[in-house]
Design a protein around this motif. Sequence first.
Motif, PDB file in Angstrom:
ATOM      1  N   GLU A 125     -21.065 -24.484  47.424  1.00 17.81           N
ATOM      2  CA  GLU A 125     -20.547 -23.288  48.078  1.00 17.81           C
ATOM      3  C   GLU A 125     -21.507 -22.706  49.114  1.00 17.81           C
ATOM      4  OE1 GLU A 125     -19.502 -20.554  45.050  1.00 17.81           O
ATOM      5  OE2 GLU A 125     -17.836 -21.767  44.286  1.00 17.81           O
ATOM      6  N   GLU A 126     -22.751 -23.157  49.107  1.00 16.16           N
ATOM      7  CA  GLU A 126     -23.752 -22.573  49.989  1.00 16.16           C
ATOM      8  C   GLU A 126     -23.864 -23.280  51.333  1.00 16.16           C
ATOM      9  OE1 GLU A 126     -25.163 -19.748  49.164  1.00 16.16           O
ATOM     10  OE2 GLU A 126     -24.034 -19.839  47.282  1.00 16.16           O
ATOM     11  N   ARG A 127     -23.017 -24.253  51.600  1.00 13.86           N
ATOM     12  CA  ARG A 127     -23.138 -24.978  52.863  1.00 13.86           C
ATOM     13  C   ARG A 127     -21.771 -25.434  53.344  1.00 13.86           C
ATOM     14  NH1 ARG A 127     -22.709 -30.469  52.333  1.00 13.86           N
ATOM     15  NH2 ARG A 127     -22.646 -31.272  50.201  1.00 13.86           N
ATOM     16  N   SER A 128     -21.720 -25.844  54.610  1.00 15.59           N
ATOM     17  CA  SER A 128     -20.496 -26.419  55.156  1.00 15.59           C
ATOM     18  C   SER A 128     -20.392 -27.873  54.727  1.00 15.59           C
ATOM     19  CB  SER A 128     -20.500 -26.331  56.684  1.00 15.59           C
ATOM     20  OG  SER A 128     -20.546 -24.988  57.111  1.00 15.59           O
ATOM     21  N   VAL A 129     -19.163 -28.382  54.637  1.00 20.04           N
ATOM     22  CA  VAL A 129     -18.951 -29.768  54.238  1.00 20.04           C
ATOM     23  C   VAL A 129     -18.069 -30.462  55.262  1.00 20.04           C
ATOM     24  CG1 VAL A 129     -19.259 -29.394  51.768  1.00 20.04           C
ATOM     25  CG2 VAL A 129     -17.003 -29.061  52.773  1.00 20.04           C
ATOM     26  N   SER A 130     -18.229 -31.770  55.361  1.00 24.03           N
ATOM     27  CA  SER A 130     -17.444 -32.571  56.287  1.00 24.03           C
ATOM     28  C   SER A 130     -16.142 -33.021  55.629  1.00 24.03           C
ATOM     29  CB  SER A 130     -18.251 -33.803  56.715  1.00 24.03           C
ATOM     30  OG  SER A 130     -18.447 -34.666  55.603  1.00 24.03           O
ATOM     31  N   GLN A 131     -15.235 -33.572  56.436  1.00 19.61           N
ATOM     32  CA  GLN A 131     -13.989 -34.104  55.887  1.00 19.61           C
ATOM     33  C   GLN A 131     -14.271 -35.251  54.920  1.00 19.61           C
ATOM     34  OE1 GLN A 131     -10.646 -32.975  56.519  1.00 19.61           O
ATOM     35  NE2 GLN A 131     -10.484 -34.199  54.658  1.00 19.61           N
ATOM     36  N   ASP A 132     -15.258 -36.087  55.249  1.00 19.27           N
ATOM     37  CA  ASP A 132     -15.609 -37.186  54.350  1.00 19.27           C
ATOM     38  C   ASP A 132     -16.053 -36.661  52.991  1.00 19.27           C
ATOM     39  OD1 ASP A 132     -14.990 -39.087  56.214  1.00 19.27           O
ATOM     40  OD2 ASP A 132     -17.059 -39.451  56.852  1.00 19.27           O
ATOM     41  N   GLU A 133     -16.817 -35.579  52.988  1.00 22.39           N
ATOM     42  CA  GLU A 133     -17.277 -35.008  51.720  1.00 22.39           C
ATOM     43  C   GLU A 133     -16.124 -34.398  50.934  1.00 22.39           C
ATOM     44  OE1 GLU A 133     -21.838 -33.560  52.328  1.00 22.39           O
ATOM     45  OE2 GLU A 133     -20.344 -32.619  53.614  1.00 22.39           O
ATOM     46  N   ILE A 134     -15.187 -33.773  51.635  1.00 31.54           N
ATOM     47  CA  ILE A 134     -14.004 -33.230  50.969  1.00 31.54           C
ATOM     48  C   ILE A 134     -13.211 -34.352  50.314  1.00 31.54           C
ATOM     49  CG2 ILE A 134     -11.797 -32.056  51.328  1.00 31.54           C
ATOM     50  CD1 ILE A 134     -13.178 -30.523  53.632  1.00 31.54           C
ATOM     51  N   ASP A 135     -12.994 -35.429  51.058  1.00 35.97           N
ATOM     52  CA  ASP A 135     -12.254 -36.572  50.523  1.00 35.97           C
ATOM     53  C   ASP A 135     -12.981 -37.181  49.323  1.00 35.97           C
ATOM     54  OD1 ASP A 135     -10.395 -36.193  52.521  1.00 35.97           O
ATOM     55  OD2 ASP A 135     -11.197 -37.772  53.816  1.00 35.97           O
TER      56      ASP A 135
END
Length: 218
Positions: A125-135
């Motif tokens: 929750e403390e950082r932004s994530v990429s689409q790859d990380e979401i997947d």
Amino acid sequence: MTTPLRVLVVDDDFRVAGLHREIVAERSAYRALEPARTLADATAAVRSEHPDLLLVDAYLPDGDGIAFVRETSIDAFVLSAATDAATVRRALRAGALGYLVKPFERRALVEVLDRYARFRNVLDEERSVSQDEIDRALGILHAVSDTSSVSRSATEQVILGALGDDESSASEIADRAGVSRATAQRHLAALATRGIVEVRLRYGTTGRPEHRYVRRRA
């Protein structure tokens, strides 16, 4: 993730609630809170204890556990003896991350907890994530298993037993397990895809790097 995730079990059967709490308490990534046996107790615990994860029975003496999941903004899994499709769909519509049918084997809840811990590690929750990380996070959370008890194949269990707690190559694991290197590699790749083992590279002086495998810890 360094701070243990706080888990609240909500179940009116004190024996079942205690068993589920014990399973949670055994996992290093979690802190098990005192179980709640009613929705009133669960509501009070949410306000005072601020749990990160709920394990909620669908039907409780003073109300509907699924409605409780919908009304909170907390990640939750529904654990229920109800097997009708309508109840399962309603739980998922309410926002439940998953549904376990009681009674289930101990390892089923262990697997759910381990997957959720890895899911939370990816979606920090403390950082932004990429689409790859979401997947990747969704793939971890909704890993497909062969049975509802989240059992592994007999060969995978042999492979994991041969791996143990040390870092090893596919050849070393194959020798210990008594299988071919190709069979060991195939199962290790599947275990790595599901996040059960981690692949590391060891670079020598020449040639391709060697793949090394180690059991992933939550």
